[in-house]
Scaffold this motif. Sequence first.
Motif, PDB file in Angstrom:
ATOM      1  N   ILE A   1      41.349  46.601  92.979  1.00 49.38           N
ATOM      2  CA  ILE A   1      42.753  46.196  93.075  1.00 49.38           C
ATOM      3  C   ILE A   1      43.059  45.122  92.041  1.00 49.38           C
ATOM      4  O   ILE A   1      44.112  45.149  91.393  1.00 49.38           O
ATOM      5  CB  ILE A   1      43.075  45.717  94.508  1.00 49.38           C
ATOM      6  N   TYR A   2      42.141  44.180  91.834  1.00 48.41           N
ATOM      7  CA  TYR A   2      42.319  43.159  90.812  1.00 48.41           C
ATOM      8  C   TYR A   2      42.424  43.803  89.422  1.00 48.41           C
ATOM      9  O   TYR A   2      43.325  43.470  88.645  1.00 48.41           O
ATOM     10  CB  TYR A   2      41.150  42.175  90.845  1.00 48.41           C
ATOM     11  N   ALA A   3      41.534  44.716  89.136  1.00 49.02           N
ATOM     12  CA  ALA A   3      41.550  45.388  87.834  1.00 49.02           C
ATOM     13  C   ALA A   3      42.810  46.226  87.654  1.00 49.02           C
ATOM     14  O   ALA A   3      43.368  46.293  86.552  1.00 49.02           O
ATOM     15  CB  ALA A   3      40.312  46.261  87.680  1.00 49.02           C
ATOM     16  N   SER A   4      43.294  46.853  88.728  1.00 49.26           N
ATOM     17  CA  SER A   4      44.515  47.643  88.610  1.00 49.26           C
ATOM     18  C   SER A   4      45.726  46.752  88.352  1.00 49.26           C
ATOM     19  O   SER A   4      46.631  47.136  87.601  1.00 49.26           O
ATOM     20  CB  SER A   4      44.727  48.503  89.860  1.00 49.26           C
ATOM     21  N   GLY A   5      45.763  45.566  88.936  1.00 52.01           N
ATOM     22  CA  GLY A   5      46.839  44.620  88.645  1.00 52.01           C
ATOM     23  C   GLY A   5      46.802  44.168  87.199  1.00 52.01           C
ATOM     24  O   GLY A   5      47.833  44.071  86.532  1.00 52.01           O
ATOM     25  N   PHE A   6      45.608  43.917  86.695  1.00 49.42           N
ATOM     26  CA  PHE A   6      45.457  43.515  85.300  1.00 49.42           C
ATOM     27  C   PHE A   6      45.897  44.638  84.361  1.00 49.42           C
ATOM     28  O   PHE A   6      46.665  44.409  83.418  1.00 49.42           O
ATOM     29  CB  PHE A   6      43.993  43.139  85.038  1.00 49.42           C
ATOM     30  N   LEU A   7      45.440  45.833  84.621  1.00 47.89           N
ATOM     31  CA  LEU A   7      45.789  46.964  83.747  1.00 47.89           C
ATOM     32  C   LEU A   7      47.260  47.349  83.856  1.00 47.89           C
ATOM     33  O   LEU A   7      47.861  47.777  82.879  1.00 47.89           O
ATOM     34  CB  LEU A   7      44.901  48.160  84.071  1.00 47.89           C
ATOM     35  N   THR A   8      47.842  47.202  85.032  1.00 45.31           N
ATOM     36  CA  THR A   8      49.256  47.520  85.198  1.00 45.31           C
ATOM     37  C   THR A   8      50.107  46.645  84.288  1.00 45.31           C
ATOM     38  O   THR A   8      50.996  47.144  83.590  1.00 45.31           O
ATOM     39  CB  THR A   8      49.687  47.296  86.662  1.00 45.31           C
ATOM     40  N   ARG A   9      49.828  45.355  84.269  1.00 45.26           N
ATOM     41  CA  ARG A   9      50.631  44.467  83.419  1.00 45.26           C
ATOM     42  C   ARG A   9      50.285  44.634  81.940  1.00 45.26           C
ATOM     43  O   ARG A   9      51.136  44.531  81.082  1.00 45.26           O
ATOM     44  CB  ARG A   9      50.414  43.018  83.834  1.00 45.26           C
ATOM     45  N   LEU A  10      49.016  44.893  81.646  1.00 49.11           N
ATOM     46  CA  LEU A  10      48.611  45.026  80.262  1.00 49.11           C
ATOM     47  C   LEU A  10      49.188  46.283  79.622  1.00 49.11           C
ATOM     48  O   LEU A  10      49.563  46.260  78.453  1.00 49.11           O
ATOM     49  CB  LEU A  10      47.096  45.038  80.172  1.00 49.11           C
ATOM     50  N   ILE A  11      49.314  47.351  80.389  1.00 43.01           N
ATOM     51  CA  ILE A  11      49.833  48.605  79.853  1.00 43.01           C
ATOM     52  C   ILE A  11      51.367  48.596  79.795  1.00 43.01           C
ATOM     53  O   ILE A  11      51.944  49.193  78.889  1.00 43.01           O
ATOM     54  CB  ILE A  11      49.314  49.792  80.699  1.00 43.01           C
ATOM     55  N   ARG A  12      51.994  47.899  80.728  1.00 44.54           N
ATOM     56  CA  ARG A  12      53.464  47.831  80.720  1.00 44.54           C
ATOM     57  C   ARG A  12      53.951  47.171  79.452  1.00 44.54           C
ATOM     58  O   ARG A  12      53.323  46.313  78.899  1.00 44.54           O
ATOM     59  CB  ARG A  12      53.965  47.020  81.921  1.00 44.54           C
ATOM     60  N   ARG A  13      55.107  47.563  79.024  1.00 37.00           N
ATOM     61  CA  ARG A  13      55.673  47.033  77.797  1.00 37.00           C
ATOM     62  C   ARG A  13      56.217  45.704  78.037  1.00 37.00           C
ATOM     63  O   ARG A  13      56.589  44.823  78.222  1.00 37.00           O
ATOM     64  CB  ARG A  13      56.788  47.966  77.339  1.00 37.00           C
TER      65      ARG A  13
END
Length: 80
Positions: free
Chosen positions: A68-80
């Motif tokens: 869940i931590y990694a998904s939060g990180f990747l969600t923001r990193l991939i978002r524009r």
Amino acid sequence: MAHTDIVIYGILAFALGYGLAYFAKNIGDLFDRWGLVVSYFFVPTTLVSLLYGAAIIADLEHNWISIIYASGFLTRLIRR
């Protein structure tokens, strides 16, 4: 760990990952907006706080919370 703890830690882990990615992605913008003097005090404090929270998540040794931590990180990193 009880189910309630997993849900609460999951929400906090997602927010922490999201916040760390937001901070890492916008560090240059923070320097431009606030200037060097304010950023000199704000950036290290924020960075240490976010990394300390990530270390706490890692010390829990719970796979789902780490995902869940990694998904939060990747969600923001991939978002524009």
